[in-house]
Design a protein around this motif. Structure first.
Motif, PDB file in Angstrom:
ATOM      1  N   SER A  50       0.830  -1.200   0.000  1.00  0.00           N
ATOM      2  CA  SER A  50       0.000   0.000   0.000  1.00  0.00           C
ATOM      3  C   SER A  50       0.868   1.255   0.000  1.00  0.00           C
ATOM      4  CB  SER A  50      -0.949   0.010   1.205  1.00  0.00           C
ATOM      5  OG  SER A  50      -0.236   0.155   2.423  1.00  0.00           O
ATOM      6  N   HIS A  51       2.144   1.096   0.362  1.00  0.00           N
ATOM      7  CA  HIS A  51       3.126   2.195   0.312  1.00  0.00           C
ATOM      8  C   HIS A  51       3.243   2.780  -1.100  1.00  0.00           C
ATOM      9  CE1 HIS A  51       7.181   4.062   1.074  1.00  0.00           C
ATOM     10  NE2 HIS A  51       7.347   3.750  -0.198  1.00  0.00           N
ATOM     11  N   ILE A  52       3.110   1.942  -2.112  1.00  0.00           N
ATOM     12  CA  ILE A  52       3.342   2.405  -3.477  1.00  0.00           C
ATOM     13  C   ILE A  52       2.043   2.686  -4.239  1.00  0.00           C
ATOM     14  CG2 ILE A  52       5.590   1.290  -3.702  1.00  0.00           C
ATOM     15  CD1 ILE A  52       4.223  -0.991  -5.191  1.00  0.00           C
ATOM     16  N   GLN A  58      -4.628   6.365  -2.516  1.00  0.00           N
ATOM     17  CA  GLN A  58      -4.404   6.502  -1.079  1.00  0.00           C
ATOM     18  C   GLN A  58      -5.386   7.479  -0.441  1.00  0.00           C
ATOM     19  OE1 GLN A  58      -0.407   7.227   0.199  1.00  0.00           O
ATOM     20  NE2 GLN A  58       0.334   5.248  -0.490  1.00  0.00           N
ATOM     21  N   ALA A  59      -6.044   8.295  -1.242  1.00  0.00           N
ATOM     22  CA  ALA A  59      -7.043   9.226  -0.721  1.00  0.00           C
ATOM     23  C   ALA A  59      -8.447   8.622  -0.712  1.00  0.00           C
ATOM     24  CB  ALA A  59      -7.040  10.523  -1.528  1.00  0.00           C
ATOM     25  N   TRP A  60      -8.575   7.341  -1.071  1.00  0.00           N
ATOM     26  CA  TRP A  60      -9.867   6.678  -0.970  1.00  0.00           C
ATOM     27  C   TRP A  60     -10.211   6.488   0.505  1.00  0.00           C
ATOM     28  CZ3 TRP A  60      -9.606   2.097  -5.030  1.00  0.00           C
ATOM     29  CH2 TRP A  60      -9.580   2.655  -6.315  1.00  0.00           C
ATOM     30  N   PRO A  61     -11.498   6.338   0.832  1.00  0.00           N
ATOM     31  CA  PRO A  61     -11.901   6.172   2.232  1.00  0.00           C
ATOM     32  C   PRO A  61     -11.141   5.049   2.946  1.00  0.00           C
ATOM     33  CG  PRO A  61     -13.825   6.557   0.884  1.00  0.00           C
ATOM     34  CD  PRO A  61     -12.665   6.422  -0.063  1.00  0.00           C
ATOM     35  N   TYR A  62     -10.589   5.382   4.107  1.00  0.00           N
ATOM     36  CA  TYR A  62      -9.911   4.480   5.033  1.00  0.00           C
ATOM     37  C   TYR A  62      -8.535   3.990   4.557  1.00  0.00           C
ATOM     38  CZ  TYR A  62     -14.573   4.528   6.990  1.00  0.00           C
ATOM     39  OH  TYR A  62     -15.767   4.941   7.501  1.00  0.00           O
ATOM     40  N   VAL A  63      -8.199   4.201   3.299  1.00  0.00           N
ATOM     41  CA  VAL A  63      -6.885   3.775   2.820  1.00  0.00           C
ATOM     42  C   VAL A  63      -5.748   4.512   3.544  1.00  0.00           C
ATOM     43  CG1 VAL A  63      -5.358   3.603   0.811  1.00  0.00           C
ATOM     44  CG2 VAL A  63      -7.782   3.042   0.587  1.00  0.00           C
ATOM     45  N   PRO A  64      -5.874   5.832   3.824  1.00  0.00           N
ATOM     46  CA  PRO A  64      -4.792   6.498   4.551  1.00  0.00           C
ATOM     47  C   PRO A  64      -4.491   5.860   5.909  1.00  0.00           C
ATOM     48  CG  PRO A  64      -6.269   8.128   3.617  1.00  0.00           C
ATOM     49  CD  PRO A  64      -6.937   6.792   3.424  1.00  0.00           C
ATOM     50  N   ILE A  65      -5.527   5.318   6.557  1.00  0.00           N
ATOM     51  CA  ILE A  65      -5.323   4.674   7.858  1.00  0.00           C
ATOM     52  C   ILE A  65      -4.516   3.400   7.690  1.00  0.00           C
ATOM     53  CG2 ILE A  65      -6.497   3.612   9.814  1.00  0.00           C
ATOM     54  CD1 ILE A  65      -8.850   5.537   9.245  1.00  0.00           C
ATOM     55  N   ILE A  66      -4.838   2.610   6.672  1.00  0.00           N
ATOM     56  CA  ILE A  66      -4.088   1.381   6.409  1.00  0.00           C
ATOM     57  C   ILE A  66      -2.631   1.712   6.096  1.00  0.00           C
ATOM     58  CG2 ILE A  66      -3.848  -0.587   4.828  1.00  0.00           C
ATOM     59  CD1 ILE A  66      -6.909  -0.475   4.464  1.00  0.00           C
ATOM     60  N   ALA A 284       0.280  12.663   8.051  1.00  0.00           N
ATOM     61  CA  ALA A 284       0.740  11.723   7.029  1.00  0.00           C
ATOM     62  C   ALA A 284       2.112  11.196   7.431  1.00  0.00           C
ATOM     63  CB  ALA A 284       0.811  12.394   5.662  1.00  0.00           C
ATOM     64  N   THR A 285       2.385   9.972   7.051  1.00  0.00           N
ATOM     65  CA  THR A 285       3.689   9.364   7.303  1.00  0.00           C
ATOM     66  C   THR A 285       4.488   9.335   5.995  1.00  0.00           C
ATOM     67  OG1 THR A 285       3.091   7.078   6.742  1.00  0.00           O
ATOM     68  CG2 THR A 285       2.522   7.848   8.963  1.00  0.00           C
ATOM     69  N   ASP A 286       5.707   8.881   6.091  1.00  0.00           N
ATOM     70  CA  ASP A 286       6.545   8.762   4.902  1.00  0.00           C
ATOM     71  C   ASP A 286       5.998   7.725   3.926  1.00  0.00           C
ATOM     72  OD1 ASP A 286       9.274   9.525   3.687  1.00  0.00           O
ATOM     73  OD2 ASP A 286       9.371   7.331   3.690  1.00  0.00           O
ATOM     74  N   ASP A 287       5.093   6.876   4.396  1.00  0.00           N
ATOM     75  CA  ASP A 287       4.501   5.872   3.513  1.00  0.00           C
ATOM     76  C   ASP A 287       3.337   6.431   2.697  1.00  0.00           C
ATOM     77  OD1 ASP A 287       6.018   3.400   4.177  1.00  0.00           O
ATOM     78  OD2 ASP A 287       5.264   3.826   6.182  1.00  0.00           O
ATOM     79  N   HIS A 288       2.889   7.631   3.003  1.00  0.00           N
ATOM     80  CA  HIS A 288       1.797   8.249   2.245  1.00  0.00           C
ATOM     81  C   HIS A 288       2.351   8.964   1.021  1.00  0.00           C
ATOM     82  CE1 HIS A 288      -0.451   7.905   6.154  1.00  0.00           C
ATOM     83  NE2 HIS A 288      -1.371   7.507   5.298  1.00  0.00           N
ATOM     84  N   ALA A 289       1.848   8.602  -0.134  1.00  0.00           N
ATOM     85  CA  ALA A 289       2.328   9.194  -1.386  1.00  0.00           C
ATOM     86  C   ALA A 289       2.141  10.712  -1.431  1.00  0.00           C
ATOM     87  CB  ALA A 289       1.638   8.526  -2.575  1.00  0.00           C
TER      88      ALA A 289
END
Length: 362
Positions: A50-52, A58-66, A284-289
């Motif tokens: 999901s990092h990539i 990544q802006a879909w519902p709940y995806v940022p949490i994952i 946001a973390t470094d894993d968020h695009a």
């Protein structure tokens, strides 16, 4: 007349009851381990990759949490690997190894950096008081949770850590009053606070004068007013523009707004008239695009540069739940270098404070 020879019955080997029980036990163990290996290896790999995912997905519902949990999928991968080896599930083992390899590839920069801060930087921020007359600074940011954080504790940390520039988010007028009563003005006498709704604001405090402070917002953000100001270091030769950042939280109904607020920050990559340091709650973390897109090739995450390991800052106020996400950042412009990054718990806040030592000209 010869008699017939009696037939010798060939005795069958009978397994002891203990062996039968052991065999049955191994079979049950392998079934359970095989099931866990399959489920966990797939979950670990999907969570890791999901990092990539593109920023739009990544802006879909709940995806940022994952995505914020990406580093923790490494634990699932290790468990899946062990279960796969025990149950001899080759596919599960391969999936787990792939997830672990990706985790190492992406998280390795947080643990190793060939370039280190010089000893002069450490010495410069270890004096009796903050000093802006050199090319080094100790920086700190903290979301004060709608003014509920312990103001005295923040002032104590500023004093003990020799902080020269402080960024706070979710301040209130009452909290700023408490901060002043606690003595922040004796340490960081220059301040600029802005509030987009008249209730919760973001602010900057500095040991040196805040030059050309933004009346409201340096970013033109749809999330909150993000005030900026320039601080001079090294006898005025180094001019750094600091911005206190607070983007939209990725919650139900605000998924696209979360991405938009990070994209708005990204526009400052093209402002080459200033050298920036952004400090605050990026959600946001470094894993968020979207966060990585904001960094681009110009900006760098101080915690990553410091290479002291993953630095988690949220949540910090939930019993029995570890701080698992690094959503607070100190972001540096090119030509700067960070070290000694760490997080500290502040009573009353749902975020830990984040600190780093920075050299402005490398």
């Amino acid at each position: 007349m010869g008699g017939a020879k009696p037939r010798t019955a060939q005795a069958k080997a009978v397994k002891p009851i203990r062996t039968l029980k052991k065999t049955k036990s191994h079979r049950v163990r392998n079934i359970i381990c095989g099931f866990l290996a399959g489920i966990l290896s797939i979950a670990a790999l999907l969570g890791t990759v999901s990092h990539i995912l593109p920023a739009e997905i990544q802006a879909w519902p709940y995806v940022p949490i994952i995505v914020s949990l990406v580093p923790w999928f490494a634990i699932l991968a290790v468990i899946a690997l062990i279960c796969g080896i025990v149950s001899k599930r080759t596919m599960s083992v391969l999936l787990a190894i792939a997830a672990i390899a990706l985790q190492v590839w992406w998280q390795y920069p947080f643990f190793y950096n060939e370039t280190k801060l010089p000893r002069a930087a450490i010495a410069a921020v270890s004096g009796a008081s903050a000093n802006t007359q050199d090319d080094y600074a100790r920086l700190m940011t903290c979301n004060v949770f709608k003014g509920r954080a312990d103001a005295q504790e923040i002032v104590d940390v500023v004093r003990s850590e020799r902080v020269e520039v402080l960024a706070l988010q979710e301040t209130t007028d009452a909290f700023v009053d408490e901060l002043n009563k606690a003595g922040i003005g004796d340490l960081l006498p220059y301040a600029q606070v802005a509030s987009s709704d008249g209730v919760y604001g973001n602010g900057l405090w500095s040991a040196g004068p805040l030059v050309d402070p933004a009346d409201d917002d340096d970013v033109d953000s749809s999330a909150s007013f993000m005030p900026g100001a320039t601080v001079a270091f090294n006898d005025g030769q180094t001019q750094i523009r600091f911005v206190s950042v607070h983007t939209t939280s990725p919650t139900d109904g605000y998924w696209q707004q979360w991405k938009r607020s990070l994209d708005e920050l990204g526009r400052l990559r093209y402002d080459t008239s200033r050298r920036y340091v952004f400090m605050g709650d990026f959600n946001a973390t470094d894993d968020h695009a979207p966060f990585r897109n904001f960094l681009g090739t110009r900006f760098a995450d101080a915690a990553k540069q410091a290479a002291g390991g993953l630095v988690f800052t949220w949540p910090a106020n939930i019993d029995y739940v570890p701080t698992f996400a690094g959503i607070d950042h100190i972001v540096l412009d090119s030509g700067m270098l960070a070290g000694r990054a760490k997080s500290l718990k502040i009573d009353g806040s749902d975020h830990k404070a984040l600190l780093a030592t920075v050299q402005f000209d490398v």
